[in-house]
Design a protein around this motif. Structure first.
Motif, PDB file in Angstrom:
ATOM      1  N   LEU A  65       0.817  -1.215   0.000  1.00  0.00           N
ATOM      2  CA  LEU A  65       0.000   0.000   0.000  1.00  0.00           C
ATOM      3  C   LEU A  65       0.849   1.262   0.000  1.00  0.00           C
ATOM      4  CD1 LEU A  65      -2.938  -0.640   2.525  1.00  0.00           C
ATOM      5  CD2 LEU A  65      -3.098  -0.303   0.056  1.00  0.00           C
ATOM      6  N   GLU A  69      -3.874   5.071  -0.862  1.00  0.00           N
ATOM      7  CA  GLU A  69      -4.519   3.847  -1.348  1.00  0.00           C
ATOM      8  C   GLU A  69      -5.304   3.173  -0.221  1.00  0.00           C
ATOM      9  OE1 GLU A  69      -1.402   2.525  -4.850  1.00  0.00           O
ATOM     10  OE2 GLU A  69      -1.280   1.495  -2.917  1.00  0.00           O
ATOM     11  N   THR A  70      -6.270   2.330  -0.625  1.00  0.00           N
ATOM     12  CA  THR A  70      -7.065   1.575   0.344  1.00  0.00           C
ATOM     13  C   THR A  70      -7.033   0.092  -0.008  1.00  0.00           C
ATOM     14  OG1 THR A  70      -9.114   1.846  -0.911  1.00  0.00           O
ATOM     15  CG2 THR A  70      -8.650   3.492   0.796  1.00  0.00           C
ATOM     16  N   GLU A  72      -9.523  -3.292   0.878  1.00  0.00           N
ATOM     17  CA  GLU A  72     -10.700  -3.853   1.537  1.00  0.00           C
ATOM     18  C   GLU A  72     -10.353  -5.248   2.035  1.00  0.00           C
ATOM     19  OE1 GLU A  72     -15.276  -5.144   0.581  1.00  0.00           O
ATOM     20  OE2 GLU A  72     -14.482  -3.348  -0.386  1.00  0.00           O
ATOM     21  N   GLU A  81     -12.141  -1.304   5.402  1.00  0.00           N
ATOM     22  CA  GLU A  81     -11.091  -0.869   4.502  1.00  0.00           C
ATOM     23  C   GLU A  81      -9.934  -0.324   5.320  1.00  0.00           C
ATOM     24  OE1 GLU A  81     -13.151   0.549   0.345  1.00  0.00           O
ATOM     25  OE2 GLU A  81     -12.720   2.057   1.849  1.00  0.00           O
ATOM     26  N   HIS A  83      -6.974   2.232   5.157  1.00  0.00           N
ATOM     27  CA  HIS A  83      -6.550   3.423   4.417  1.00  0.00           C
ATOM     28  C   HIS A  83      -5.093   3.685   4.748  1.00  0.00           C
ATOM     29  CE1 HIS A  83     -10.747   4.603   3.505  1.00  0.00           C
ATOM     30  NE2 HIS A  83     -10.982   4.001   4.664  1.00  0.00           N
ATOM     31  N   CYS A  84      -4.253   3.776   3.746  1.00  0.00           N
ATOM     32  CA  CYS A  84      -2.851   4.113   3.971  1.00  0.00           C
ATOM     33  C   CYS A  84      -2.749   5.635   4.013  1.00  0.00           C
ATOM     34  CB  CYS A  84      -1.968   3.542   2.860  1.00  0.00           C
ATOM     35  SG  CYS A  84      -0.214   3.906   3.104  1.00  0.00           S
ATOM     36  N   TYR A  90      -1.765   3.904   9.175  1.00  0.00           N
ATOM     37  CA  TYR A  90      -2.894   3.275   8.501  1.00  0.00           C
ATOM     38  C   TYR A  90      -4.143   3.500   9.341  1.00  0.00           C
ATOM     39  CZ  TYR A  90       0.906   1.022   6.082  1.00  0.00           C
ATOM     40  OH  TYR A  90       2.045   0.807   5.360  1.00  0.00           O
ATOM     41  N   TRP A 102     -11.840   6.991  13.405  1.00  0.00           N
ATOM     42  CA  TRP A 102     -10.778   6.380  12.619  1.00  0.00           C
ATOM     43  C   TRP A 102      -9.739   5.864  13.597  1.00  0.00           C
ATOM     44  CZ3 TRP A 102      -8.943   7.403   7.193  1.00  0.00           C
ATOM     45  CH2 TRP A 102     -10.032   7.561   6.340  1.00  0.00           C
TER      46      TRP A 102
END
Length: 145
Positions: A65, A69-70, A72, A81, A83-84, A90, A102
Motif C-alpha cells: 500500500l 490507497e485503500t 478492503e 477498509e 486506508h494508507c 494506517y 478512525w
C-alpha cells in the motif's frame, strides 16, 4: 458530540504504554479500548480469508500500500477498509456510539493484527468469551430492532 464522548483514536503501536487491545475473538474481530480507556471499548472487523492463498495475497497487498490507497479486507459481512495515510500510518474507520472514529495504527501493529487471520492462529481462551459477548450483543440488537 454524543453522550459527552468525542472519541479520537491515537495511532496504536505495539509498544504503547496504555493497553489498547482488549483481545481478538474467534471471528477475528479486534476489540479495542479507544484511547486506552477501558470504559470505551469497540470492535473492528479483521481479516477473515477463505484460504491461505487469500491470506497471503492480502498481507502482500497490505505491504504494498502507498499513501492514499485503500485495501478492503475480506469478510462475509462488515468488510472494513484499510486506508494508507502515510508510510507508517494506517486507518480503519468504524463507528462508536453513532460517531465516526478512525483507528490509526502503525505498520507493525496492523500487520500483527492481520497475522491473526492465518489458518493456524487460535485465539486465547479468554478471548473466546469476547466472541460470545459479540453474539449476545448482536442478538439483543436484532431483537430490539
Amino acid at each position: 458530540m454524543i453522550d459527552g464522548h468525542f472519541p479520537l483514536a491515537p495511532r496504536y503501536r505495539l509498544d504503547d504504554e496504555q493497553p489498547w487491545l482488549r483481545g481478538i475473538d474467534p471471528s477475528r474481530r479486534y476489540w479495542l479500548w479507544i484511547n486506552g480507556e477501558q470504559n470505551c471499548c469497540t470492535t473492528v472487523p479483521g481479516l477473515s480469508p477463505s484460504s491461505f492463498a487469500e491470506f497471503k495475497e492480502t498481507v502482500l497487498r497490505f505491504r504494498a500500500l502507498e499513501p492514499g490507497e485503500t485495501l478492503e479486507l475480506s469478510r462475509i459481512v462488515d468488510a472494513p477498509e484499510i486506508h494508507c495515510i502515510s508510510s507508517n500510518c494506517y486507518a480503519i474507520a468504524t463507528r462508536y456510539q453513532e460517531a465516526p472514529v478512525w483507528h490509526l495504527f502503525d505498520r507493525e501493529s496492523l500487520e500483527s493484527l492481520l497475522m491473526t487471520a492465518h489458518p493456524d492462529w487460535q485465539c486465547s481462551p479468554k478471548d473466546v468469551a469476547l466472541g460470545r459477548e459479540w453474539m449476545e450483543q448482536m442478538f439483543l440488537h436484532s431483537v430490539a430492532a
